[in-house]
Write a protein that holds these residues in place. Sequence first.
Motif, PDB file in Angstrom:
ATOM      1  N   ALA A 293       0.834  -1.207   0.000  1.00 35.54           N
ATOM      2  CA  ALA A 293       0.000   0.000   0.000  1.00 35.54           C
ATOM      3  C   ALA A 293       0.862   1.247   0.000  1.00 35.54           C
ATOM      4  N   ARG A 294       0.470   2.231  -0.758  1.00 34.70           N
ATOM      5  CA  ARG A 294       1.217   3.478  -0.837  1.00 34.70           C
ATOM      6  C   ARG A 294       0.478   4.620  -0.155  1.00 34.70           C
ATOM      7  N   THR A 295      -0.736   4.346   0.312  1.00 35.18           N
ATOM      8  CA  THR A 295      -1.507   5.379   0.992  1.00 35.18           C
ATOM      9  C   THR A 295      -2.164   4.787   2.236  1.00 35.18           C
ATOM     10  N   TYR A 296      -2.568   5.686   3.126  1.00 32.21           N
ATOM     11  CA  TYR A 296      -3.304   5.278   4.328  1.00 32.21           C
ATOM     12  C   TYR A 296      -4.422   6.287   4.543  1.00 32.21           C
ATOM     13  N   THR A 297      -5.626   5.800   4.779  1.00 29.82           N
ATOM     14  CA  THR A 297      -6.762   6.679   5.035  1.00 29.82           C
ATOM     15  C   THR A 297      -6.945   6.827   6.538  1.00 29.82           C
ATOM     16  N   VAL A 298      -6.906   8.055   7.002  1.00 26.61           N
ATOM     17  CA  VAL A 298      -6.980   8.345   8.429  1.00 26.61           C
ATOM     18  C   VAL A 298      -8.350   7.953   8.980  1.00 26.61           C
TER      19      VAL A 298
END
Length: 311
Positions: free
Chosen positions: A95-100
């Motif tokens: 994964a290259r992103t993380y959703t807060v």
Amino acid sequence: MITQTFRWTALAVLCVALGACASRPEPIRDSSSVSRSAAQQAPSCGPRHTVRRGDTLSGIAERCGVRWLDLAAENNLSAPYTLREGQVLVMPGGARTYTVRRGDNLYRIAVSHGMTQQELASINGIPAPYTIYPGQELQLTGAARPVQTAAATPAPQPSQRPAQTPPPTSQPAQQPAPQPSQPVAGAPEFRWPHGGQVVANFGSQPGGRRNDGIKIAANVGEPVRAAAAGEVVYAGNELQGYGELVLLRHGDWVTAYAHNSVLRVSVGQQVEAGTVIAEAGSTGSANRVQVHFEIRRGVTPVDPLQYLPRR
């Protein structure tokens, strides 16, 4: 006001500790050497993996369900593929992103992905006090972005208001009062966190420093109150310079209360406007007892005096 950051890093050389690397380098396997069951299963690791004592490249790849050659290429490793205890490896295709999510803070997200808070903040251009909000998408990899500052806020729009509705020439000093409701619809009705005198305003300060809020004079132990109803998203002292700090989220807005002597709330707690959330102090880089107070729309600081009621 405070833009310093703190650093957390610790590396130990695995090969020296084990005394094994010189005699037996990481075995080189064929690119198809990962077992079929390991290759077919979902990866058991996150987007990053921190090397532990005894780890080998092939062992990590097998546990994480990836090819060791891909893992080596992703991290620019070459034979004999020596790893160091504490080294952080990026998983190929991870994964290259993380959703807060609600209750998250930047420090915990960074640690859970094998990063420092400063690294994650730098990649996403987030300034101290590192305010984030649910639904925000954070990049976990990539080059550093310019830090977002007050220049990015829509706040300059109020300067257009006189052209739309010219105020009486006898009331120029009263113009800032209605600004919050005009350029920013839905802004909370903030109240003063403390009744002391403002001793430092928002913006540039002597010596070239910048204040992202206001400083309010106080005495040790005096109550610091929530400026609006909201959720406690941070309560601690991990942000260098701010001392004992509380961050409250009010929808898309965040308020910060720094340099406290005692914190009276915890993360996840819902508070009403006027609730005592801390006691005034001089922790962190404060040179006197004070309440450092910030209002931010998202991550962008705005002048609190434009949003607080006149006294």
